[in-house]
Design an enzyme around this catalytic site. Sequence first.
Site, PDB file in Angstrom:
ATOM      1  CG  HIS A  21     -19.432  -7.515  26.799  1.00 47.32           C
ATOM      2  ND1 HIS A  21     -20.416  -8.473  26.690  1.00 47.32           N
ATOM      3  CD2 HIS A  21     -18.274  -8.102  26.381  1.00 47.32           C
ATOM      4  CE1 HIS A  21     -19.876  -9.598  26.237  1.00 47.32           C
ATOM      5  NE2 HIS A  21     -18.577  -9.398  26.038  1.00 47.32           N
ATOM      6  CG  HIS A 198     -18.812 -14.308  24.341  1.00 42.57           C
ATOM      7  ND1 HIS A 198     -19.610 -13.408  23.712  1.00 42.57           N
ATOM      8  CD2 HIS A 198     -17.948 -13.591  25.116  1.00 42.57           C
ATOM      9  CE1 HIS A 198     -19.254 -12.171  24.095  1.00 42.57           C
ATOM     10  NE2 HIS A 198     -18.244 -12.257  24.942  1.00 42.57           N
ATOM     11  CD  GLU A 201     -14.221 -15.233  27.713  1.00 44.43           C
ATOM     12  OE1 GLU A 201     -15.445 -15.473  27.675  1.00 44.43           O
ATOM     13  OE2 GLU A 201     -13.734 -14.199  28.230  1.00 44.43           O
ATOM     14  CG  ASP A 280     -16.135  -6.878  29.552  1.00 46.44           C
ATOM     15  OD1 ASP A 280     -17.315  -6.516  29.429  1.00 46.44           O
ATOM     16  OD2 ASP A 280     -15.749  -8.045  29.301  1.00 46.44           O
TER      17      ASP A 280
HETATM   18  N1  ADE Z   1     -19.739 -10.644  29.543  1.00 44.39           N
HETATM   19  C1  ADE Z   1     -18.944  -9.576  29.599  1.00 44.39           C
HETATM   20  N2  ADE Z   1     -17.689  -9.908  29.280  1.00 44.39           N
HETATM   21  C2  ADE Z   1     -17.688 -11.234  29.001  1.00 44.39           C
HETATM   22  C3  ADE Z   1     -16.710 -12.158  28.601  1.00 44.39           C
HETATM   23  N3  ADE Z   1     -15.426 -11.815  28.422  1.00 44.39           N
HETATM   24  N4  ADE Z   1     -17.076 -13.440  28.434  1.00 44.39           N
HETATM   25  C4  ADE Z   1     -18.332 -13.803  28.623  1.00 44.39           C
HETATM   26  N5  ADE Z   1     -19.306 -12.979  28.998  1.00 44.39           N
HETATM   27  C5  ADE Z   1     -18.986 -11.692  29.179  1.00 44.39           C
HETATM   28 ZN    ZN Z   2     -17.002 -10.656  25.526  1.00 43.96          ZN
END
Ligand code: ADE
Ligand code: ZN
Length: 339
Positions: A21, A198, A201, A280
């Site tokens: 991101h 995504h 997670e 990130d």
């Molecule tokens: N936006 C930025 N990082 C993220 C993540 N790990 N999961 C979901 N949305 C995100």
């Molecule tokens: Zn992500």
Amino acid sequence: MARYRAAMRIQHIPKAELHLHIEGTLEPEMVFVLARRNDVPLPYASVDELRAKYRFTDLQSFLDIYYANMAVLHTERDFHDLAEAYLLECDRNGVRHAEIFFDPQAHLDRGVSMPTIIGGLSAAVDEAGERGVSAGLILCFLRDQPAEAAEHTLRLAEPYLDRIIGVGLDSAEVGHPPSSFTDVFRRARELGLRAVAHAGEEGPPSYVWEALDELGVERIDHGIRALDDPDLVARLRAERMPLTVCPLSNVRLGSFPDISAHTLPRLLNEGLMVTLNSDDPAYFGGYVADNFAAVRDGLGVSDEQLRQLAGNSFDASFLDSERKARLRSELADWSCDEE
Ligand code: ADE
Ligand code: ZN
């Protein structure tokens, strides 16, 4: 004349980064630089005070600060400088190709226009291309906002489709299933965009099924919770569906107590198509080479497996077959001083 070269280590192996991101590369130092540039007041007195807030308990605790820090991003130059800094970091991480997520809704809601965002990011992408690092932009919809907002965002992006390779789905997962976004993903695919999401997670395996069946995605971002469902694992294996796994992120957001508990070895033993990524990096303690080093040191992943993971990243990318083959052969020829 003697020539010196920094020692190459296995974590610098040639690779693609497919789960990154761009707003998650906003380092605390840059938060302060941009705040000063744009006259944005910050609720922190120093970089150290900001960095001290980076203790997360789950995804939402991270997202709160991730969105708050974006308040410093205003101009095309800001978006350019953010992406330029990441794309220069690629050189230090062995990244030859990057597929970069961005979250336009988080900026549109603050009055920043789509051309400002895409103009800045794509200028940096073009400059990196001249240095030999290829990159593409993936527009993510925020799943904790209504589907109509995603549809509006896609309409705003339509004049810039030549600067975008795909769409994704991110932000708070639990309670926001992929199936709410079926129509906007269908429209994006009709426009010729690639699709990723995504899923798995923090959310359940059913979200991974929905991303596959309803959104028509070509990769699953994270997907670690797929291991809870043997039928899903069998399907992902049979379809060679890429999972863009982010080990340091998973530890920092509490999915695993430490790196030694990460289920990457199980994913590999199941024969799944995994890639390693940083998610990130400004928030989670390292860029993609640090993720490679962490799974080697913390999980005993072998150099051979790291080579496999790097190869997977090219195969799972949206590159054309010619550049894929070129990067594949660079990887085959690559050796590091340490091996
Ligand atoms: N936006 C930025 N990082 C993220 C993540 N790990 N999961 C979901 N949305 C995100
Ligand atoms: Zn992500």
